[in-house]
Enzyme design. Structure first.
Site, PDB file in Angstrom:
ATOM      1  N   THR A  86      36.202  51.833  47.994  1.00 25.77           N
ATOM      2  CA  THR A  86      35.837  50.426  48.090  1.00 25.77           C
ATOM      3  C   THR A  86      36.128  49.852  46.718  1.00 25.77           C
ATOM      4  OG1 THR A  86      33.935  51.113  49.439  1.00 25.77           O
ATOM      5  CG2 THR A  86      33.802  48.944  48.484  1.00 25.77           C
ATOM      6  N   ARG A  99      34.384  49.810  63.548  1.00 26.18           N
ATOM      7  CA  ARG A  99      33.394  50.390  62.630  1.00 26.18           C
ATOM      8  C   ARG A  99      33.239  49.493  61.387  1.00 26.18           C
ATOM      9  NH1 ARG A  99      33.688  52.171  56.933  1.00 26.18           N
ATOM     10  NH2 ARG A  99      31.978  53.606  56.631  1.00 26.18           N
ATOM     11  N   LEU A 100      32.003  49.169  61.036  1.00 27.33           N
ATOM     12  CA  LEU A 100      31.747  48.501  59.770  1.00 27.33           C
ATOM     13  C   LEU A 100      31.144  49.506  58.819  1.00 27.33           C
ATOM     14  CD1 LEU A 100      30.111  45.071  60.733  1.00 27.33           C
ATOM     15  CD2 LEU A 100      32.510  45.586  60.307  1.00 27.33           C
ATOM     16  N   GLY A 101      31.555  49.448  57.576  1.00 26.67           N
ATOM     17  CA  GLY A 101      30.897  50.239  56.542  1.00 26.67           C
ATOM     18  C   GLY A 101      29.796  49.413  55.901  1.00 26.67           C
ATOM     19  N   ASP A 102      29.393  49.818  54.693  1.00 23.56           N
ATOM     20  CA  ASP A 102      28.311  49.106  54.007  1.00 23.56           C
ATOM     21  C   ASP A 102      28.815  47.923  53.181  1.00 23.56           C
ATOM     22  OD1 ASP A 102      29.645  50.750  52.192  1.00 23.56           O
ATOM     23  OD2 ASP A 102      27.833  51.261  51.075  1.00 23.56           O
ATOM     24  N   THR A 142      29.717  52.510  46.523  1.00 22.50           N
ATOM     25  CA  THR A 142      31.002  52.936  47.072  1.00 22.50           C
ATOM     26  C   THR A 142      30.790  54.276  47.781  1.00 22.50           C
ATOM     27  OG1 THR A 142      31.660  54.109  45.074  1.00 22.50           O
ATOM     28  CG2 THR A 142      32.304  51.809  45.219  1.00 22.50           C
ATOM     29  N   HIS A 143      31.810  54.682  48.500  1.00 21.65           N
ATOM     30  CA  HIS A 143      31.833  55.925  49.281  1.00 21.65           C
ATOM     31  C   HIS A 143      31.092  55.761  50.614  1.00 21.65           C
ATOM     32  CE1 HIS A 143      33.559  57.182  45.533  1.00 21.65           C
ATOM     33  NE2 HIS A 143      33.887  58.352  46.036  1.00 21.65           N
ATOM     34  N   THR A 144      30.162  56.642  50.951  1.00 22.28           N
ATOM     35  CA  THR A 144      29.744  56.793  52.352  1.00 22.28           C
ATOM     36  C   THR A 144      28.757  55.716  52.821  1.00 22.28           C
ATOM     37  OG1 THR A 144      30.029  59.147  51.964  1.00 22.28           O
ATOM     38  CG2 THR A 144      29.025  58.504  54.048  1.00 22.28           C
TER      39      THR A 144
HETATM   40  N1  GLY Z   1      31.588  52.200  51.245  1.00 22.07           N
HETATM   41  C1  GLY Z   1      32.685  51.850  52.039  1.00 22.07           C
HETATM   42  C2  GLY Z   1      32.569  52.181  53.465  1.00 22.07           C
HETATM   43  O1  GLY Z   1      31.729  52.988  53.857  1.00 22.07           O
HETATM   44  O2  GLY Z   1      33.348  51.648  54.227  1.00 22.07           O
END
Ligand code: GLY
Length: 311
Positions: A165, A193-196, A216-218
């Site tokens: 991100t 799918r939406l991320g954060d 960033t990341h998960t």
């Molecule tokens: N942090 C980015 C995502 O999960 O899409």
């Protein structure tokens, strides 16, 4: 003044610094910088250089928060559009809504004059299909895309490549603390799918009285923990920035089920402090930092969060 961003921010960090020095509003300065990141093909997790979903379609996410008014604009799973952080800002300025997704976001983009852009680059298209092809049987290859995608969603991901991100956090000349994010999200993600990154409170949050945080990341983990909001609330409750970030990390570390992988938290407070910490990331994480007493922005190394040493 202060500017903090993750390592992917390099194409636009200097531009944001220059604008902050000219006393631009922090949001405008960060949108200008992030727009450069979104257009840079070498940044392989955001905008034009990013990764498509399982059907080979780009779906971009972005969020903007004004920490002084606590207004938010965000867009999710937007097709054919750059720059999407700028589009999220327009949602905030022009609509009574906080978030638009998919075709509705694209429709809004057209109404306000954003061109329809080609956002899938040739290399991402090639890598997307080569990876997908390996997972499909001959029959599935023939029938694609009319096949069940859900069984693939657990096997096809490459955790190290696909969940980055770009995040920018600034305190501007007027002491306004703001946050902006943008991403192409998880590569080979299930469509929709939406991320954060477009979710206020999870991927980003800002309150000029206390501070701001962005992840960033998960996103699958920070959405479950309300990570960014939890940090700013801890600052409000009187915890130091380091304590606030460590408490958010502790929450993430206590997740034992569901999809678990790395998270990086970026945070600033209203008193000029910053902290960047990584959790469960095998590689060294770097970030960009600038404040007026520095001649040039610096690339620095994030600390690794260690559950043993939390308060
Ligand atoms: N942090 C980015 C995502 O999960 O899409």
């Amino acid at each position: 003044m202060i500017l903090l961003a993750n390592s992917e921010a390099w194409p636009g960090f200097d531009k944001t610094v220059e604008l902050l020095k000219l006393n631009a509003c922090g949001i405008d300065a960060m949108i200008a910088g992030i727009s450069e990141v979104e257009r840079e093909i070498k940044v392989r997790s955001v905008g034009y250089g990013g990764w498509p979903n399982m059907l080979g379609k780009m779906e971009l996410d972005a969020g903007v928060m004004d920490g002084t008014t606590r207004e938010v604009g965000s867009v999710g799973a937007v097709p054919d559009t750059l720059p999407v952080a700028a589009l999220a800002h327009e949602v905030m300025k022009r609509l009574p809504h906080v978030m638009l997704t998919g075709e509705g976001a694209r429709r809004f983009a057209t109404e306000i004059g954003f061109p329809v852009d080609e956002v899938l680059c040739e290399d991402s298209k090639r890598v997307w299909w080569e990876r997908l092809e390996r997972e499909l049987s001959t029959d599935e290859r023939k029938a694609f895309p009319d096949i069940a995608l859900a069984p693939l969603s657990r096997t096809i991901t490459d955790p190290e490549r696909v969940r980055d991100t770009t995040v920018f956090l600034a305190q501007d000349f007027a002491k306004g603390i703001h946050a902006v994010t943008s991403t192409s999200g998880w590569a080979w993600k299930y469509p929709g799918r939406l991320g954060d990154s477009p979710i206020p409170g999870a991927g980003f949050y800002a309150d000029s009285r206390y501070g701001a945080a962005a992840c960033t990341h998960t996103g699958e983990m920070t959405m479950r923990c309300g990570t960014a909001r939890s940090i700013v609330l801890a600052l409000r409750l009187g915890y130091s920035l380091r304590e606030a970030v460590d408490m958010a990390m502790e929450d993430l570390a206590q997740l034992k089920t569901g999809f678990l992988a790395g998270v990086v938290i970026h945070a600033i407070d209203a008193w000029g402090n910053h902290d960047v910490a990584s959790f469960q990331c095998p590689q060294e994480i770097k970030y960009w930092f600038w404040e007026p007493k520095m001649a040039n922005p610096e690339k620095r190394i994030a600390r690794k969060y260690d559950l043993q040493h939390t308060t």
